[in-house]
Motif scaffolding. Structure first.
Motif, PDB file in Angstrom:
ATOM      1  N   THR A 168       0.822  -1.212   0.000  1.00 12.15           N
ATOM      2  CA  THR A 168       0.000   0.000   0.000  1.00 12.15           C
ATOM      3  C   THR A 168       0.855   1.261   0.000  1.00 12.15           C
ATOM      4  O   THR A 168       0.331   2.369   0.140  1.00 12.15           O
ATOM      5  CB  THR A 168      -0.918   0.028   1.236  1.00 12.15           C
ATOM      6  N   ASN A 169       2.152   1.105  -0.126  1.00 13.51           N
ATOM      7  CA  ASN A 169       3.093   2.238  -0.111  1.00 13.51           C
ATOM      8  C   ASN A 169       3.033   3.012   1.204  1.00 13.51           C
ATOM      9  O   ASN A 169       3.247   4.217   1.238  1.00 13.51           O
ATOM     10  CB  ASN A 169       2.799   3.218  -1.269  1.00 13.51           C
ATOM     11  N   CYS A 170       2.744   2.333   2.274  1.00 15.39           N
ATOM     12  CA  CYS A 170       2.626   3.009   3.566  1.00 15.39           C
ATOM     13  C   CYS A 170       3.863   2.818   4.442  1.00 15.39           C
ATOM     14  O   CYS A 170       3.937   3.366   5.545  1.00 15.39           O
ATOM     15  CB  CYS A 170       1.392   2.510   4.319  1.00 15.39           C
TER      16      CYS A 170
END
Ligand SMILES: *[C@@H]1O[C@H](CO)[C@@H](O)[C@H](O)[C@H]1NC(C)=O
Ligand SMILES: *[C@@H]1O[C@H](CO)[C@@H](O)[C@H](O)[C@H]1NC(C)=O
Ligand SMILES: *[C@@H]1O[C@H](CO)[C@@H](O)[C@H](O)[C@H]1NC(C)=O
Ligand SMILES: *[C@@H]1O[C@H](CO)[C@@H](O)[C@H](O)[C@H]1NC(C)=O
Length: 682
Positions: free
Chosen positions: A386-388
């Motif tokens: 989630t690119n978190c």
């Protein structure tokens, strides 16, 4: 006349009849043999009211869309004594042998349970009444929620409208918590005086792309609603089962008709509550930020328990007799609730059906990760996808991810030692006495569906390669011979099947049996419980749709086209006990495979319900007879003995001969490093 009729119909459509305005308790009395409308007793059923003058009781019946019950045309007046549960009317602690009831055509006469009529004053005498009970049975695919069957109750500052079927009152989709902010703990819901429909299920918790994050709902089934205008008599309140569904902490719902409560509450004379709790990352994700600590789904279960303890008396339930029970991940939940300081004292009974523990896939269900461990295993891949990962706040970043996206990640499905909800890496088997009666057990081949069936190649794949593909190493051949030679499974000549069967034994011991027996042995050794009852299912009826392999079902023959449970050996797989426990074979529209299925369903349901009623699966003497039912298998089936320190015994649930046995596979468990002292070393 016509106009009046229409008005009444509209009025009752609004919110159903209000129990408060009816000013009575209502008890649905049946003699439920689990055969639904195919039962010879299907029409021998009534609704029992409180004591009022004749006209008032008659009015209650008609407001329910019923009439006073009466002997059938041309039948003798003593017919009340022929109601299969007439003894129950006497024995339920409210009515005595000489108690009188209003029945139809008795406006100046009342009748006692023996069928004797006597002259009474209809306006001055107050007797309980028997109304007809014509609501249809519900099935797994149909529930008639017509206004005629609706009933409304004031609960938690809401007016809840539920309905009844032939067997019970049903209140579906009751909210117990507002939608929590993602990755925070749920809090108890409080109504604002609004009307709320309890006619259909609430949303399931989001999973596999369907459901919602707003899912903290529960369903209640009860045979008895106490009069809201008088303090319910403690004795009249029924024990409560709180059902926690399974599904690996990634799926499942309280709305699954497999566990519909109609039959267990009706035949078992108890209240059932089935709860939703958050799943997947929504329920279990933990991060290393010191704040996002996981266990939200477990906390939801405790919030639901709080709702039950506060409100269940409105549904005729006794908060001091709550049994939490669940299967698979539901059993893991029960185990965690027993361990959790946050749930302490909130229930007095617990049943773990097919709890997992030990090695391989079973490990994490009873040995909990630390927050950091689970963050590495479960959160890292989600953060990355989630690119978190590098966000200033990983939690806030994940909160911005659409629920439908987050629900596609299956990795976050673990309980964690968060220091609040769980404080120890496993259920402590040593420690102070728990005021708790526990029942636990497995199905004979619980682990089988957790293995993929070996490829049917020529030459067949060998054992080493197969087990490795399933995450197992080859166990000592002396303990786990291949081909298999256990008492219930012999070589079939089908090499793939033999390989699978041998592996199923390993998977069952390694993932279910050994850890379960070791848990029981340690809890007993340290005398932590009031009582412990252990079982194994040696007959099963596999759930439709899962796992969808033929090995979990008995082979069909000409005489038994749906499979012969007494014929060739078959594997008694995970979830194969559920239709029996809830008595729902008929309700699910499933065929009885042989003459044993029905009797076995009754035997099993009666045992589980007796445990909920009294912490002991042996049915109280005379209890069934008073309801026009009988002890299945006759008195010869013997007692289900508790397991004790120094006498580790279990009930083999089988048909036609349920029996006691010692704990099983002790050498095999030792060989796997999962002996009876496994938890002593933890
Ligand atoms: C019910 O909710 C209303 C509206 O929020 C509130 O005014 C009332 O005090 C509540 N009643 C109870 C008994 O909590
Ligand atoms: C993550 O970032 C990459 C590179 O910027 C991008 O291609 C991808 O779509 C992003 N993924 C999500 C789920 O936002
Ligand atoms: C099993 O099969 C694998 C792959 O074909 C082979 O390498 C191995 O030697 C075999 N093991 C045994 C015990 O036969
Ligand atoms: C072996 O058993 C499996 C499982 O029952 C079955 O699907 C398969 O068809 C059988 N193979 C043979 C050759 O009979």
């Amino acid at each position: 006349m016509r106009f009046v009729g229409v008005t009444l119909a509209l009025a009752s459509l609004a919110a159903g009849e209000s129990l408060k305005q009816l000013d009575t308790s209502l008890t649905i009395l049946t003699s439920n043999d689990l055969q639904g409308d195919a039962s010879p007793n299907a029409d021998k059923t009534v609704i029992l009211t409180d004591a009022h003058p004749y006209q008032d009781v008659s009015g209650v019946c008609s407001k329910l869309g019923e009439q006073l019950w009466g002997p059938g045309k041309g039948q003798c007046k003593r017919n009340i004594a022929a109601l299969p549960f007439s003894e129950y009317l006497k024995g339920d602690g409210v009515a005595g042998a000489s108690s009188k009831f209003w029945v139809s055509g008795s406006d100046s006469k009342a009748v006692d349970v023996a069928g004797r009529y006597s002259d009474v004053n209809p306006s001055k005498s107050r007797f309980r009444g028997l109304c007809t009970n014509t609501a249809p049975f519900s099935t797994q695919s149909s529930q008639d929620t017509d206004a005629k069957w609706q009933i409304s109750l004031d609960v938690n500052n809401q007016t809840l409208t539920g309905f009844r079927d032939r067997l019970s009152f049903r209140f579906l989709g009751i909210r117990y918590a507002p939608q929590p902010q993602r990755f925070t703990y749920s809090s108890s819901f409080k109504g604002s005086g609004e009307a709320a429909s309890a006619l259909s299920y609430g949303s399931q918790c989001i999973q596999g792309g369907s459901g919602s994050e707003d899912c903290l709902f529960l369903n209640v089934w009860t045979p008895y609603l106490p009069n809201p205008n008088s303090k319910p008599k403690k004795k009249a309140l029924r024990p409560v089962g709180v059902w926690i569904h399974g599904g690996a902490f990634t799926g499942g719902t309280a709305n699954d008709a497999t566990f519909d409560g109609a039959n267990i509450v009706s035949r078992g004379d108890m209240v059932l509550v089935a709860i939703n709790y958050r799943l997947l990352a929504f329920g279990f994700l933990a991060l290393k930020d010191g704040k996002t600590n996981g266990n939200y789904g477990l906390a939801d279960q405790i919030t639901a328990l709080d709702w039950v303890r506060t409100h269940i008396h409105n549904f005729g339930g006794d908060k001091d007799r709550i049994t939490v029970f669940g299967q698979s991940a539901g059993a893991a939940s029960v185990r965690a609730l027993i361990a959790s300081p946050k749930a302490a004292g909130k229930f007095s009974g617990a049943i773990m059906l097919s709890g997992l523990g030990g090695i391989n896939y079973g490990t994490t269900y009873s040995q909990y990760y630390t927050i950091n461990e689970q963050a590495t295993v479960a959160a890292t891949p989600i953060l990355a996808a989630t690119n978190c990962t590098d966000a200033p706040s990983q939690a806030d970043c994940l909160r911005a991810v659409p629920a439908s996206t987050l629900s596609t990640f299956n990795s976050a499905r673990y309980l964690v030692v968060d220091g609040t909800y769980l404080t120890t890496p496993t259920l402590p088997t040593k420690g102070p006495h728990l005021p708790l009666n526990l029942m636990m057990g497995i199905t004979h081949d619980d682990g089988a569906p957790f293995l993929s069936f070996p490829p049917t190649t020529t030459p067949p794949i060998n054992q080493t390669t197969y087990l490795a593909s399933q995450g197992f190493t080859v166990p000592p051949p002396a303990l786990f011979p291949f081909p298999p030679t256990t008492t219930t499974t012999t070589t079939t000549g089908n090499a793939s099947l033999d390989l699978y069967t041998a592996a199923a034994r390993l998977a069952t011991d390694g993932i279910f049996r050994c850890a379960g027996q070791a848990t029981a042995a340690s809890l007993l050794a340290h005398q932590r419980l009031n009582a412990l009852y252990y079982y194994e299912f040696d007959r099963t009826y596999q759930t439709k749709g899962w796992p969808g392999t033929d090995v979990c079902e008995p082979r069909a023959t000409a005489a038994h086209p749906h499979g012969d449970p007494s014929g060739a050996p078959y594997l008694k797989c995970h979830s194969g006990e559920l239709y029996y426990v809830f008595g729902n074979l008929w309700r699910q529209g499933l065929p009885l495979r042989d003459e044993g299925d029905l009797g076995f369903a009754r035997l099993v349901l009666d045992g589980f319900a007796a445990f909920v009623r009294r912490g002991d699966p042996n049915v109280e003497g005379g209890w069934l007879r008073a309801r026009g039912l009988q002890v299945e298998g006759g008195e010869g089936v013997g007692r289900w003995e508790p397991s004790r320190k120094g006498k580790l015994t279990m009930r083999v649930l089988d048909w036609p001969t349920p029996r006691q046995s010692g704990f099983r596979e002790l050498e095999q468990c030792e060989g796997l490093g999962l002996g009876l002292d496994y938890y002593e070393k933890k």
